[in-house]
Design an enzyme around this catalytic site. Structure first.
Site, short mmCIF file in Angstrom:
data_model
loop_
_atom_site.label_atom_id
_atom_site.label_comp_id
_atom_site.label_asym_id
_atom_site.label_seq_id
_atom_site.Cartn_x
_atom_site.Cartn_y
_atom_site.Cartn_z
N HIS A 147 0.81 -1.22 0.00
CA HIS A 147 0.00 0.00 0.00
C HIS A 147 0.84 1.27 0.00
CE1 HIS A 147 0.29 -0.11 4.57
NE2 HIS A 147 0.42 1.18 4.35
N ASP A 182 -0.20 -7.56 1.22
CA ASP A 182 0.29 -6.19 1.40
C ASP A 182 1.81 -6.13 1.49
OD1 ASP A 182 0.18 -3.47 1.57
OD2 ASP A 182 -0.57 -3.38 3.62
N GLY A 184 3.40 6.66 8.14
CA GLY A 184 4.79 6.77 7.72
C GLY A 184 5.64 5.61 8.20
N SER A 209 4.70 2.52 7.89
CA SER A 209 4.38 1.37 7.04
C SER A 209 5.59 0.85 6.29
CB SER A 209 3.29 1.75 6.02
OG SER A 209 2.05 1.85 6.64
N LEU A 219 -11.02 -18.54 -9.57
CA LEU A 219 -12.23 -18.98 -10.25
C LEU A 219 -13.07 -17.80 -10.70
CD1 LEU A 219 -14.06 -21.28 -11.16
CD2 LEU A 219 -15.01 -21.36 -8.83
N GLY A 220 -13.18 -16.79 -9.84
CA GLY A 220 -13.89 -15.57 -10.24
C GLY A 220 -15.33 -15.51 -9.81
N VAL A 221 -15.64 -16.05 -8.63
CA VAL A 221 -17.01 -15.96 -8.12
C VAL A 221 -17.01 -15.50 -6.68
CG1 VAL A 221 -17.96 -17.74 -9.64
CG2 VAL A 221 -17.01 -18.40 -7.42
N ILE A 245 -19.09 -16.10 -3.24
CA ILE A 245 -19.88 -17.24 -2.80
C ILE A 245 -20.35 -17.08 -1.37
CG2 ILE A 245 -18.83 -18.91 -4.37
CD1 ILE A 245 -16.96 -19.73 -2.07
#
Length: 402
Positions: free
Chosen positions: A136, A167, A241, A243, A295-297, A299
């Site tokens: 980030h 991250d 700062g 991070s 998979l792209g769902v 659920i």
């Protein structure tokens, strides 16, 4: 049509290893960090890139312990200034969110077009100029400057690899000579109550040192669309700062990467443990990304109440809330409202069970999915798993079941 955004046990397989989408604050579900065999194999190679402590830390306690550690490790800790040239609404910018521990310069808190500047910290883990920090801190940056002690001018850094989910990011500068490095300690062997030191650049106050203890381990945390599942909690002060900076034990070994601070309580900061670095850094060094099947769902775990409410064809399985466009699931023909009951012939009755089955696979694998349609018909489709996008995965607020 009824909205999908309901209070059920929800998960995102828009990953296919998943990130919880419902809820916020401190809620997150387990197993976000990679657990597939690819990650396990990669973790064994961390020693190719970094110096790892070979024995438990020895802690030479004394009146000068902290100052001696700081003096020894400081040359390896750097300041990072990342610039993002784009139109932003300052109020909505993630760079302005103090929970992330980043800094938005001196811009007024009003909607405007601006250039974002994020100030963070990092440290050398490899003498050839490789730096670890938070994703980030540098996410979306068009220019990254690294300030190294002993050099009057900053270095321009390139991004070797980054991982949105955990991250973490690896940067590289063209070092004119071998850089000083920090030793990676063992976060698993660091007990609650152990003294730790945080070093960073909070509010652009360079080389600030704070001291505290590990106050808890294995903390889950949700910030926006990032879901952390295994953080170290510390009482060492962490501020905007810090991070990407190191959390060190009293032997000067890194046990965590300072990442976030709770705005709801004093003395509650969070760091990514080095056990996560062990998994992620080798993959970022090799390929620039973490390999996760997708998979792209989105659920949810199906049950009798949900099945009745949405007139589903079955009350046992995993409800598909939403299908990402152009995803493996979309290409396979899955649609929202269908209930997945089997993966490769194995019954799945919960969202976590479906995630576990997908995580066993690899990118490019073909999986067989058995589903029940809204009309009660059982169908079987084949999907080729893709690479999870290295970005926030969220379900549209307007998404609805058919």
């Amino acid at each position: 049509m009824a909205s999908i955004q309901r209070t059920v046990a929800a998960a995102i397989v828009g990953f296919a290893v998943g990130a919880g989408a419902m809820g916020g604050g401190f809620w997150a579900y387990n197993d976000l960090n990679p657990g597939a065999q690819a990650q396990a194999n990669a973790s064994a190679n961390i020693r190719q890139y970094a110096t790892v402590a070979s024995a438990p830390a020895t802690l030479p306690l004394g009146p000068d312990t902290v100052s001696n550690v700081v003096k020894r490790v400081s040359p390896a800790i750097v300041k990072i200034v990342a610039t993002v040239k784009q139109n932003v609404n300052v109020n909505n910018s993630p760079f302005f969110n103090p929970f992330f521990g980043s800094l938005f310069g001196n811009q007024p808190i009003t909607p405007q077009t601006a250039v974002q500047t994020d100030i963070g910290t990092g440290f050398f883990f490899n003498k050839d100029g490789y730096i670890v920090t938070n994703d980030h801190v540098i996410n979306g940056a068009s220019n990254i400057k690294v300030y190294v002690k002993g050099y009057s001018k900053p270095f321009t850094a390139t991004v070797v690899g980054s991982d949105y989910q955990t991250d973490l990011a690896v940067l590289k500068i063209n070092a004119p000579k071998p850089m000083p490095t920090l030793i990676l300690g063992n976060s698993n062997n660091t007990p609650v109550g152990a003294w730790v030191i945080a070093i960073g650049n909070p509010y652009d106050l360079n080389d600030t040192v704070t001291v505290g203890v590990i106050s808890a381990k294995g903390r889950p945390l949700t910030i926006g669309s990032r879901n952390y599942t295994n953080l170290l909690q510390t009482s060492a002060a962490i501020n905007p700062g810090n991070s990407g900076g190191p959390l060190l034990n009293l032997a000067g070994q890194v046990v965590g990467i300072n990442t976030a601070v709770s705005t709801q309580g004093q003395g509650i900061g969070f760091a990514i443990p080095t056990s996560t670095l062990d998994q992620i850094v080798p993959q970022l060094m090799k390929t620039g990304h973490v390999s996760r099947p997708w998979l792209g769902v989105f659920i949810s775990t199906d049950n009798k109440s949900i099945a009745k409410q949405y007139s589903l064809g079955t009350a046992s399985g995993v409800l598909v809330d939403y299908v990402e466009p152009n995803s493996p699931a979309s290409r396979a023909g899955l649609t929202a409202g269908e209930v997945i009951t089997q993966v490769n012939g194995h019954a799945v009755t919960t969202a976590s069970a479906l995630e576990s089955q997908i995580k066993k696979e690899s990118v490019g694998s073909r999986v067989s999915l058995t589903a029940v349609t809204l009309h009660g018909k059982t169908v079987t489709v084949s999907a080729t798993l893709g690479q999870e996008p290295n970005q926030a995965i969220t379900m549209p607020s307007t998404a609805q079941l058919p």
